[in-house]
Design a protein around this motif. Structure first.
Motif, PDB file in Angstrom:
ATOM      1  N   ALA A 139       0.828  -1.213   0.000  1.00  0.00           N
ATOM      2  CA  ALA A 139       0.000   0.000   0.000  1.00  0.00           C
ATOM      3  C   ALA A 139       0.862   1.264   0.000  1.00  0.00           C
ATOM      4  O   ALA A 139       0.475   2.287  -0.558  1.00  0.00           O
ATOM      5  N   GLU A 140       2.046   1.183   0.600  1.00  0.00           N
ATOM      6  CA  GLU A 140       2.944   2.351   0.674  1.00  0.00           C
ATOM      7  C   GLU A 140       3.632   2.652  -0.647  1.00  0.00           C
ATOM      8  O   GLU A 140       4.246   3.703  -0.802  1.00  0.00           O
ATOM      9  N   ASN A 141       3.568   1.728  -1.596  1.00  0.00           N
ATOM     10  CA  ASN A 141       4.216   1.920  -2.889  1.00  0.00           C
ATOM     11  C   ASN A 141       3.253   2.713  -3.782  1.00  0.00           C
ATOM     12  O   ASN A 141       2.518   2.162  -4.598  1.00  0.00           O
ATOM     13  N   ALA A 142       3.277   4.034  -3.603  1.00  0.00           N
ATOM     14  CA  ALA A 142       2.328   4.911  -4.295  1.00  0.00           C
ATOM     15  C   ALA A 142       2.400   4.762  -5.809  1.00  0.00           C
ATOM     16  O   ALA A 142       1.375   4.807  -6.492  1.00  0.00           O
ATOM     17  N   ALA A 143       3.596   4.574  -6.350  1.00  0.00           N
ATOM     18  CA  ALA A 143       3.740   4.433  -7.803  1.00  0.00           C
ATOM     19  C   ALA A 143       3.013   3.171  -8.292  1.00  0.00           C
ATOM     20  O   ALA A 143       2.318   3.206  -9.312  1.00  0.00           O
ATOM     21  N   SER A 144       3.140   2.068  -7.561  1.00  0.00           N
ATOM     22  CA  SER A 144       2.474   0.837  -7.978  1.00  0.00           C
ATOM     23  C   SER A 144       0.974   0.904  -7.766  1.00  0.00           C
ATOM     24  O   SER A 144       0.212   0.347  -8.558  1.00  0.00           O
ATOM     25  N   VAL A 145       0.527   1.569  -6.711  1.00  0.00           N
ATOM     26  CA  VAL A 145      -0.911   1.753  -6.513  1.00  0.00           C
ATOM     27  C   VAL A 145      -1.477   2.556  -7.692  1.00  0.00           C
ATOM     28  O   VAL A 145      -2.542   2.242  -8.222  1.00  0.00           O
ATOM     29  N   ALA A 146      -0.725   3.568  -8.133  1.00  0.00           N
ATOM     30  CA  ALA A 146      -1.163   4.367  -9.290  1.00  0.00           C
ATOM     31  C   ALA A 146      -1.210   3.511 -10.554  1.00  0.00           C
ATOM     32  O   ALA A 146      -2.141   3.630 -11.354  1.00  0.00           O
ATOM     33  N   VAL A 147      -0.226   2.641 -10.749  1.00  0.00           N
ATOM     34  CA  VAL A 147      -0.219   1.741 -11.911  1.00  0.00           C
ATOM     35  C   VAL A 147      -1.447   0.831 -11.861  1.00  0.00           C
ATOM     36  O   VAL A 147      -2.149   0.675 -12.863  1.00  0.00           O
ATOM     37  N   ALA A 148      -1.715   0.243 -10.713  1.00  0.00           N
ATOM     38  CA  ALA A 148      -2.865  -0.660 -10.575  1.00  0.00           C
ATOM     39  C   ALA A 148      -4.154   0.064 -10.944  1.00  0.00           C
ATOM     40  O   ALA A 148      -4.985  -0.461 -11.689  1.00  0.00           O
ATOM     41  N   THR A 149      -4.307   1.268 -10.428  1.00  0.00           N
ATOM     42  CA  THR A 149      -5.516   2.051 -10.686  1.00  0.00           C
ATOM     43  C   THR A 149      -5.626   2.411 -12.164  1.00  0.00           C
ATOM     44  O   THR A 149      -6.677   2.229 -12.785  1.00  0.00           O
ATOM     45  N   LYS A 150      -4.518   2.901 -12.747  1.00  0.00           N
ATOM     46  CA  LYS A 150      -4.524   3.279 -14.168  1.00  0.00           C
ATOM     47  C   LYS A 150      -4.793   2.086 -15.080  1.00  0.00           C
ATOM     48  O   LYS A 150      -5.381   2.235 -16.147  1.00  0.00           O
ATOM     49  N   ALA A 151      -4.352   0.905 -14.647  1.00  0.00           N
ATOM     50  CA  ALA A 151      -4.523  -0.299 -15.464  1.00  0.00           C
ATOM     51  C   ALA A 151      -5.913  -0.915 -15.278  1.00  0.00           C
ATOM     52  O   ALA A 151      -6.227  -1.911 -15.919  1.00  0.00           O
ATOM     53  N   GLY A 152      -6.740  -0.326 -14.410  1.00  0.00           N
ATOM     54  CA  GLY A 152      -8.106  -0.804 -14.249  1.00  0.00           C
ATOM     55  C   GLY A 152      -8.302  -1.849 -13.167  1.00  0.00           C
ATOM     56  O   GLY A 152      -9.369  -2.451 -13.071  1.00  0.00           O
ATOM     57  N   PHE A 153      -7.310  -2.086 -12.334  1.00  0.00           N
ATOM     58  CA  PHE A 153      -7.402  -3.071 -11.257  1.00  0.00           C
ATOM     59  C   PHE A 153      -8.118  -2.462 -10.062  1.00  0.00           C
ATOM     60  O   PHE A 153      -8.055  -1.260  -9.830  1.00  0.00           O
ATOM     61  N   GLY A 154      -8.759  -3.319  -9.287  1.00  0.00           N
ATOM     62  CA  GLY A 154      -9.399  -2.901  -8.048  1.00  0.00           C
ATOM     63  C   GLY A 154      -8.860  -3.715  -6.893  1.00  0.00           C
ATOM     64  O   GLY A 154      -8.476  -4.880  -7.060  1.00  0.00           O
ATOM     65  N   LEU A 155      -8.834  -3.105  -5.717  1.00  0.00           N
ATOM     66  CA  LEU A 155      -8.358  -3.788  -4.515  1.00  0.00           C
ATOM     67  C   LEU A 155      -9.332  -4.912  -4.167  1.00  0.00           C
ATOM     68  O   LEU A 155     -10.545  -4.691  -4.092  1.00  0.00           O
ATOM     69  N   LEU A 156      -8.819  -6.124  -3.975  1.00  0.00           N
ATOM     70  CA  LEU A 156      -9.646  -7.284  -3.668  1.00  0.00           C
ATOM     71  C   LEU A 156      -9.790  -7.450  -2.150  1.00  0.00           C
ATOM     72  O   LEU A 156      -8.869  -7.137  -1.398  1.00  0.00           O
ATOM     73  N   ASP A 157     -10.924  -7.953  -1.740  1.00  0.00           N
ATOM     74  CA  ASP A 157     -11.179  -8.200  -0.333  1.00  0.00           C
ATOM     75  C   ASP A 157     -10.683  -9.610   0.011  1.00  0.00           C
ATOM     76  O   ASP A 157     -11.461 -10.548   0.157  1.00  0.00           O
TER      77      ASP A 157
END
Length: 181
Positions: A139-157
């Motif tokens: 979660a602290e890896n802001a660059a990777s969180v941004a990549v996930a979001t831009k690529a259309g991924f969602g956080l899984l429960d």
């Protein structure tokens, strides 16, 4: 290799989103340290550090072994099929079809990782029949969180993944993209 996974092709080249994802070759060995011998790569990824030409050669050998086993593909991220700018990985794992990536420091900020992830996800859906692909990131890896979001991924429960790499504890979130998305 499990009986349910078929081997990967010996050669792979994927095109899309202005990128050419291609196999690593011996000609890339000299360029790999500029991409992977970086504090961010060392901190956030399991890629060996320091990363020199010997590490590059070992990575190329390991890439070929993993592909032959049918578990993992490592492809160079390029815009034209020539100079590598980073790497995208696809791994068949018990928890799902996982994608990972690293972009060289000189090439960040161009959307390469998000585009490479989308191209690799399309390959997983179309060629491998995956129903979902995942990213595992801190979660602290802001660059990777941004990549996930831009690529259309969602956080899984799903439960967090805790571990240790290079003497550093980590907690990974799992992000997912489904075929239907």
């Amino acid at each position: 290799m499990s009986s349910t996974s078929s081997p990967f092709p010996e050669r792979i080249e994927l095109r899309g989103e202005g990128l050419v994802l291609r196999d690593w070759t011996e000609a890339d060995l000299a360029a790999m340290p500029d991409l992977f011998d970086d504090p961010d790569v060392a901190y956030w990824t399991p890629i060996v550090s320091p990363f020199d030409e010997a590490a590059a050669r070992a990575r190329l050998v390991r890439d070929r072994e993993l592909r032959a086993e049918g578990t993992t593909i490592l492809l160079a991220i390029t815009t034209d099929g020539a100079a590598p700018l980073g790497e995208v990985m696809l791994r068949r794992a018990p928890e799902g079809t996982e994608i990972g990536y690293a972009v060289g420091p000189a090439h960040r900020g161009q959307g390469l990782a998000a585009r490479a992830v989308r191209v690799m996800a399309a390959y997983a859906f179309e060629e491998l029949g995956a129903e979902q692909v995942i990213l595992e990131l801190e979660a602290e890896n802001a660059a990777s969180v941004a990549v996930a979001t831009k690529a259309g991924f969602g956080l899984l429960d799903v439960p967090l993944i805790e571990g240790e790499e290079k003497g550093r504890p980590f907690v990974l979130q799992t992000w997912g993209l489904s075929r239907a998305s």
